[in-house]
Motif scaffolding. Structure first.
Motif, PDB file in Angstrom:
ATOM      1  N   LYS A   1       8.754  -9.156 -10.395  1.00  0.00           N
ATOM      2  CA  LYS A   1       9.508  -7.905 -10.376  1.00  0.00           C
ATOM      3  C   LYS A   1       9.691  -7.298 -11.768  1.00  0.00           C
ATOM      4  O   LYS A   1       9.875  -6.087 -11.902  1.00  0.00           O
ATOM      5  CB  LYS A   1      10.852  -8.119  -9.710  1.00  0.00           C
ATOM      6  CG  LYS A   1      11.730  -9.161 -10.392  1.00  0.00           C
ATOM      7  CD  LYS A   1      13.028  -9.345  -9.611  1.00  0.00           C
ATOM      8  CE  LYS A   1      13.909 -10.418 -10.280  1.00  0.00           C
ATOM      9  NZ  LYS A   1      15.174 -10.601  -9.520  1.00  0.00           N
ATOM     10  N   ASP A   2       9.642  -8.091 -12.828  1.00  0.00           N
ATOM     11  CA  ASP A   2       9.828  -7.552 -14.176  1.00  0.00           C
ATOM     12  C   ASP A   2       8.541  -6.980 -14.757  1.00  0.00           C
ATOM     13  O   ASP A   2       8.584  -6.124 -15.644  1.00  0.00           O
ATOM     14  CB  ASP A   2      10.360  -8.645 -15.108  1.00  0.00           C
ATOM     15  CG  ASP A   2      11.760  -9.102 -14.718  1.00  0.00           C
ATOM     16  OD1 ASP A   2      12.488  -8.271 -14.140  1.00  0.00           O
ATOM     17  OD2 ASP A   2      12.091 -10.276 -14.973  1.00  0.00           O
ATOM     18  N   THR A   3       7.392  -7.444 -14.298  1.00  0.00           N
ATOM     19  CA  THR A   3       6.114  -7.001 -14.875  1.00  0.00           C
ATOM     20  C   THR A   3       5.262  -6.168 -13.932  1.00  0.00           C
ATOM     21  O   THR A   3       4.272  -5.569 -14.353  1.00  0.00           O
ATOM     22  CB  THR A   3       5.287  -8.225 -15.310  1.00  0.00           C
ATOM     23  OG1 THR A   3       5.063  -9.057 -14.162  1.00  0.00           O
ATOM     24  CG2 THR A   3       6.017  -9.011 -16.383  1.00  0.00           C
ATOM     25  N   ALA A   4       5.649  -6.121 -12.657  1.00  0.00           N
ATOM     26  CA  ALA A   4       4.828  -5.388 -11.682  1.00  0.00           C
ATOM     27  C   ALA A   4       5.665  -5.017 -10.482  1.00  0.00           C
ATOM     28  O   ALA A   4       6.717  -5.615 -10.218  1.00  0.00           O
ATOM     29  CB  ALA A   4       3.633  -6.238 -11.251  1.00  0.00           C
ATOM     30  N   ASP A   5       5.194  -4.016  -9.754  1.00  0.00           N
ATOM     31  CA  ASP A   5       5.768  -3.662  -8.455  1.00  0.00           C
ATOM     32  C   ASP A   5       4.869  -4.245  -7.375  1.00  0.00           C
ATOM     33  O   ASP A   5       3.644  -4.066  -7.407  1.00  0.00           O
ATOM     34  CB  ASP A   5       5.846  -2.142  -8.290  1.00  0.00           C
ATOM     35  CG  ASP A   5       6.993  -1.542  -9.079  1.00  0.00           C
ATOM     36  OD1 ASP A   5       7.939  -2.284  -9.400  1.00  0.00           O
ATOM     37  OD2 ASP A   5       6.934  -0.335  -9.395  1.00  0.00           O
ATOM     38  N   VAL A   6       5.473  -4.933  -6.421  1.00  0.00           N
ATOM     39  CA  VAL A   6       4.724  -5.556  -5.331  1.00  0.00           C
ATOM     40  C   VAL A   6       5.059  -4.831  -4.037  1.00  0.00           C
ATOM     41  O   VAL A   6       6.236  -4.615  -3.722  1.00  0.00           O
ATOM     42  CB  VAL A   6       5.073  -7.054  -5.212  1.00  0.00           C
ATOM     43  CG1 VAL A   6       4.319  -7.684  -4.040  1.00  0.00           C
ATOM     44  CG2 VAL A   6       4.736  -7.783  -6.508  1.00  0.00           C
ATOM     45  N   ILE A   7       4.016  -4.443  -3.296  1.00  0.00           N
ATOM     46  CA  ILE A   7       4.201  -3.788  -1.998  1.00  0.00           C
ATOM     47  C   ILE A   7       3.758  -4.758  -0.911  1.00  0.00           C
ATOM     48  O   ILE A   7       2.557  -4.916  -0.652  1.00  0.00           O
ATOM     49  CB  ILE A   7       3.389  -2.485  -1.889  1.00  0.00           C
ATOM     50  CG1 ILE A   7       3.729  -1.535  -3.028  1.00  0.00           C
ATOM     51  CG2 ILE A   7       3.655  -1.806  -0.539  1.00  0.00           C
ATOM     52  CD1 ILE A   7       2.947  -0.243  -2.998  1.00  0.00           C
ATOM     53  N   PRO A   8       4.711  -5.444  -0.279  1.00  0.00           N
ATOM     54  CA  PRO A   8       4.325  -6.332   0.826  1.00  0.00           C
ATOM     55  C   PRO A   8       4.116  -5.530   2.109  1.00  0.00           C
ATOM     56  O   PRO A   8       4.631  -4.425   2.263  1.00  0.00           O
ATOM     57  CB  PRO A   8       5.538  -7.256   0.945  1.00  0.00           C
ATOM     58  CG  PRO A   8       6.682  -6.415   0.488  1.00  0.00           C
ATOM     59  CD  PRO A   8       6.149  -5.482  -0.556  1.00  0.00           C
ATOM     60  N   TYR A   9       3.344  -6.106   3.013  1.00  0.00           N
ATOM     61  CA  TYR A   9       3.151  -5.482   4.313  1.00  0.00           C
ATOM     62  C   TYR A   9       2.976  -6.564   5.368  1.00  0.00           C
ATOM     63  O   TYR A   9       2.618  -7.704   5.064  1.00  0.00           O
ATOM     64  CB  TYR A   9       1.953  -4.530   4.316  1.00  0.00           C
ATOM     65  CG  TYR A   9       0.622  -5.190   4.002  1.00  0.00           C
ATOM     66  CD1 TYR A   9      -0.151  -5.785   4.997  1.00  0.00           C
ATOM     67  CD2 TYR A   9       0.136  -5.210   2.690  1.00  0.00           C
ATOM     68  CE1 TYR A   9      -1.360  -6.382   4.710  1.00  0.00           C
ATOM     69  CE2 TYR A   9      -1.076  -5.817   2.393  1.00  0.00           C
ATOM     70  CZ  TYR A   9      -1.819  -6.398   3.392  1.00  0.00           C
ATOM     71  OH  TYR A   9      -3.012  -7.000   3.102  1.00  0.00           O
ATOM     72  N   ARG A  10       3.279  -6.178   6.585  1.00  0.00           N
ATOM     73  CA  ARG A  10       3.084  -7.069   7.742  1.00  0.00           C
ATOM     74  C   ARG A  10       2.138  -6.351   8.687  1.00  0.00           C
ATOM     75  O   ARG A  10       2.426  -5.230   9.115  1.00  0.00           O
ATOM     76  CB  ARG A  10       4.425  -7.327   8.432  1.00  0.00           C
ATOM     77  CG  ARG A  10       4.337  -8.289   9.600  1.00  0.00           C
ATOM     78  CD  ARG A  10       4.249  -9.734   9.133  1.00  0.00           C
ATOM     79  NE  ARG A  10       4.457 -10.659  10.238  1.00  0.00           N
ATOM     80  CZ  ARG A  10       3.471 -11.099  11.021  1.00  0.00           C
ATOM     81  NH1 ARG A  10       2.232 -10.702  10.812  1.00  0.00           N
ATOM     82  NH2 ARG A  10       3.739 -11.941  11.999  1.00  0.00           N
ATOM     83  N   ARG A  11       0.987  -6.931   8.992  1.00  0.00           N
ATOM     84  CA  ARG A  11      -0.018  -6.253   9.817  1.00  0.00           C
ATOM     85  C   ARG A  11      -0.154  -6.977  11.150  1.00  0.00           C
ATOM     86  O   ARG A  11      -0.441  -8.176  11.195  1.00  0.00           O
ATOM     87  CB  ARG A  11      -1.361  -6.194   9.105  1.00  0.00           C
ATOM     88  CG  ARG A  11      -2.402  -5.355   9.804  1.00  0.00           C
ATOM     89  CD  ARG A  11      -3.603  -5.140   8.904  1.00  0.00           C
ATOM     90  NE  ARG A  11      -3.251  -4.349   7.727  1.00  0.00           N
ATOM     91  CZ  ARG A  11      -4.082  -4.103   6.708  1.00  0.00           C
ATOM     92  NH1 ARG A  11      -5.307  -4.612   6.730  1.00  0.00           N
ATOM     93  NH2 ARG A  11      -3.698  -3.370   5.688  1.00  0.00           N
TER      94      ARG A  11
END
Length: 867
Positions: free
Chosen positions: A561-571
């Motif tokens: 969270k401090d170095t990148a934005d993560v976009i999780p998804y559920r498919r």
């Protein structure tokens, strides 16, 4: 019978003798017809092989199953089996668990691991051992039930890895890599024929332990007793816990076959164009024969032959070209299908459903269809020349010279008919048949071809006198005479120009469609798939994302969270009335900070608050068009024992593969409703400059793969640039077959122009030799023929260009929409058209060479004496 024998002898003397006298001309037309028939047949056979492979796999895994207990978006607890078996209407209930895995020694390969209960499954699915003499049936059967991590290898798998009883094969899954002992090999019947034989059967307990899905199954298959009634089925349905349903096993088969069928029809129509253009070849050659043997026809008429007999003689020539051309297409078709099969099956697997084609089936219906269409096209092409020949008067046998035949008819009336066909093509294309295949769209396509082709006589009539004085200044008398010939030649030129119009229109429309498709997909990729790194379980796409990311991996991703934005998804893969789609909860807040969707309907600033709150969904264009659910209507689904009933807030473009549409929902709200906090995958957006992000993505990719390997997990981590490039390569490969079919159609059209010019030369043989006798040089005659070819090709390109732009609208906004549910942003590659059309023009001009040579092979003295 006597009349048939007489007709055969007359045809051999009157027609076949003439065909043998001009072998190269005959061979050229036969080759054109054979090429068109081979393309049509090979495309049909290749797509039939894909349908056959998919159907056999689905039928084999379904077996004798009447109903299946499923949980949309989830798995079924094996504990339900006991209760189902106690139902008096149930013969057997067998859990099934399948998983695509990789052989460790060849990670690029894929095999299907099928987990069954050997006892409960016996009445449902058929499979047979290969019956090798050194194995004992009972030991093999008991071994599957008692030996952990044992399997029966499919025939293709056994051949590829040289497996035999007692050998082992190491298998790589998401959670583990384990050796499996081979008990025996399977024959190609039943389950052994699935996936082209690239399968293995194991006990369901082994695959549950291998995957960590203890007590879980994909579904529970039911075989009902013959005495079961609809009431019994309803009682079974009502006895199931909430979130579990009864489903027919044929549902996935029918939806998959429908998607392949739509693609098959598209390719079949495209391949038929080559045969359609070949029809003009037959027309031109039989017109030539009717002109060259006009005197012979008059002789037959003078000695008692009826007009109907003359008609049958010329129609039989069309039949001859159809039958012999089709026979010649057989070896050519087998050669082509071997080269087309790989491209077509790859496209079907990438875009729709997975197929593993291991055999070609020769369906008698396809043989009859190919033969019938080829002969019908050839006979139809011969009808007009035959009608013209039967009108030759018997008295013409006394004529001292061969009259110059002109086609009668009004170019203005034909042009009016053409405008009418063009105008009605759009409303016709919008008709709905309910068949799932855009038949009105294809019919409108041929209306466009016919409409623009019938404009050519009037265009030729205008272009002759209109350009004669101008071209006279540049090309001298040969150009002037060519203009007059074009003006006076009537429908004979118009027919071959129509072939050129058809081929060029097809080229232009497909060029526009492919360019529009690729540009739109590239825009979608650059706007919606902008992540620096994409992480998902290995083979997640082929396993339909049924296995989530391991918890340790998601924990590592949350730590970024401090170095990148993560976009999780559920498919989750679901179906709405048999129409497959992907339900994908996602973190909208992070998504719209870094990317966007290509909106068709809906404004993000208005709908975002409701999306973040989980008060609605947005759907893809494909989903909206296939289901009819648009903004203002409601989305309804049941998954993971939760029922959703939400308003549709917007529509966006999406071009992901495996068919079906996409529905996006708030991930946070989905997790709150279901309690399911797992991720199917994640996209990572690093911070910093583009160079820093690229370097950081590569570094973290290596780290997380090392971590996953250390924990025994198999992950797929793809850099953003590599993923975007792979997506574009898939769509480029999709049109490789289309490009081949297009080039063949253009080649056949060039043959048509050559034949027409030959007809004109032979028809005007006396006039041309009179010019030679009057002092015209061979170079001037050749120049005149070249100018005729220039004017014909110019007309074909001008009208074909207009037809191509009209056809591109139908392809993009009607046929693709009705076939697959998507459209594209219309765009034209003007540079490519500017470069390719002159090349087509020069290629067509080359067709003037044979016509320029044939005139000088005739005897001037003989021609002029007959005059």
């Amino acid at each position: 019978m006597d009349r048939i024998i007489l007709l055969f002898h007359l045809w051999r003397w009157f027609s076949f003798r003439h065909l043998r006298r001009h072998p190269w001309r005959t061979v050229a037309v036969l080759f054109g017809i054979a090429l068109g028939a081979a393309v049509f047949t090979s495309v049909r056979l290749a797509t039939d092989a894909c349908v056959d492979s998919f159907s056999r796999s689905v039928d084999a895994i379904s077996g004798k199953t009447d109903w299946a207990v499923v949980s949309p978006g989830g798995r079924v607890p094996e504990g339900l089996v006991a209760g189902l078996l106690r139902n008096p209407a149930v013969e057997t209930a067998s859990p099934l668990l399948t998983l695509y895995v990789r052989p460790a020694e060849n990670p690029g390969d894929v095999l299907l691991l099928i987990g069954i209960d050997p006892v409960l499954d016996r009445p449902l699915r058929e499979w047979r051992r290969d019956m090798q003499p050194h194995t004992v049936a009972s030991r093999a059967w008991l071994g599957l039930m008692t030996d952990p991590y044992s399997l029966l290898a499919g025939p293709a798998l056994a051949r590829r890895y040289h497996l035999s009883p007692g050998s082992t094969i190491e298998v790589e899954g998401l959670h583990a890599t384990r050796p499996f002992r081979v008990i025996d090999t399977l024959s190609a019947d039943g389950l052994g024929g699935m996936e082209g034989g690239q399968i293995a059967i194991t006990d369901i307990a082994s695959i549950q332990e291998f995957t960590g899905l203890i007590g879980q199954a994909d579904r529970i298959d039911l075989l009902l007793r013959p005495s079961a009634t609809p009431g019994d089925i309803e009682a079974i349905r009502e006895s199931l816990p909430a979130g579990f349903f009864l489903e027919r096993p044929s549902t996935s088969r029918e939806s998959g076959k429908l998607m392949i069928a739509a693609y098959q029809v598209n390719l079949s129509v495209l391949s038929f164009v080559s045969l359609f253009v070949g029809m003009f070849l037959v027309y031109s050659l039989i017109s030539l024969h009717a002109t060259a043997r006009r005197h012979e026809s008059a002789i037959l008429r003078s000695i008692g032959a009826s007009p109907r007999l003359i008609f049958l003689l010329f129609v039989s020539e069309g039949l001859f070209f159809g039958v012999i051309g089709w026979l010649a297409a057989i070896p050519l078709g087998f050669f082509m299908v071997e080269h087309l099969l790989g491209g077509i099956s790859s496209t079907v697997s990438n875009l729709f459903v997975r197929v593993q084609v291991d055999r070609l089936t020769l369906d008698p219906w396809e043989v009859l269809l190919s033969f019938g269409i080829t002969t019908a096209v050839s006979i139809i092409a011969s009808l007009q020349p035959a009608l013209s020949a039967m009108q030759v008067p018997p008295g013409e046998v006394m004529a001292t010279h061969e009259p110059y035949s002109r086609r009668s008819g009004s170019p203005r009336k034909l042009a009016a008919l053409g405008v009418l066909l063009i105008v009605i093509s759009k409303p016709v294309s919008q008709l709905h048949t309910g068949w799932g295949i855009p038949v009105p769209g294809y019919f409108a396509t041929f209306l466009l071809f016919a409409g623009f082709a019938t404009l050519s006589p009037l265009f030729l009539k205008w272009i002759g006198p209109g350009l004669s004085s101008i071209l006279r200044r540049f090309g001298g008398e040969p150009a002037f005479l060519a203009c007059r010939t074009i003006r006076d030649s009537g429908m004979r030129i118009a027919i071959s120009v129509g072939a050129l119009i058809t081929a060029i229109a097809l080229f232009v429309s497909l060029a526009i469609m492919i360019h529009s498709f690729r540009n739109t997909v590239q825009l979608w990729v650059n706007q919606s798939i902008r992540g620096d790194l994409y992480i998902r379980p290995t083979m997640a796409d082929i396993n339909r994302y049924r296995d989530p990311l391991p918890a340790e991996i998601t924990s590592t991703l949350r730590g970024l969270k401090d170095t990148a934005d993560v976009i999780p998804y559920r498919r989750i893969f679901l179906a709405d009335r048999g129409i497959p789609y992907q339900f994908e909860p996602i973190d909208f807040a992070v998504l719209f900070r870094h990317a966007n969707l290509l909106w068709i309907d809906g404004r993000l600033d208005r709908i975002l608050p409701r999306l973040l709150a989980g008060e609605g969904v947005v759907v893809s264009e494909v989903y909206a068009n296939q289901t009819g659910l648009t903004p203002g209507k409601r989305f309804h689904a049941v998954m993971e024992r939760v029922e959703l009933d939400l308003p549709i807030l917007g529509i966006f473009r999406d071009y992901r593969t495996q068919g079906g549409g996409v529905v996006h929902y708030s991930l946070a709200r989905f997790q709150e409703l279901t309690g399911d906090t797992t991720w199917s995958g994640a996209s990572v957006f690093f911070k910093g400059s583009p160079q820093q992000r690229e370097a950081e993505a590569a570094r973290f990719r290596n780290e997380i793969l090392v971590e996953a390997t250390g924990r025994g997990y198999a992950l797929q981590a793809t850099l953003g640039d590599n993923l975007r490039g792979a997506i574009l390569r898939i769509f480029d490969e999709t049109f490789a077959v289309t490009s081949v079919l297009l080039l063949i159609a253009l080649f056949v059209a060039a043959l048509g122009v050559a034949t027409t010019l030959t007809v004109l030369v032979l028809e005007r043989a006396s006039q041309i030799h009179t010019l030679l006798a009057a002092g015209a040089s061979h170079g001037q005659i050749r120049s005149m023929i070249v100018w005729e070819a220039i004017l014909m090709t110019f007309t074909g390109e001008c009208i074909g260009l207009a037809c191509g732009f009209s056809l591109s609208y139908l392809l993009i906004f009607v046929i693709n929409l009705q076939s697959f549910g998507w459209t594209f942003i219309y765009s034209v590659d003007w540079l490519a058209l500017a470069l390719s059309l002159p090349l087509i023009f020069l290629t067509a001009l080359v067709s003037a060479v044979p016509a320029g040579q044939i005139v000088f092979k005739q005897s001037p003295a003989l021609i002029l004496r007959e005059r």
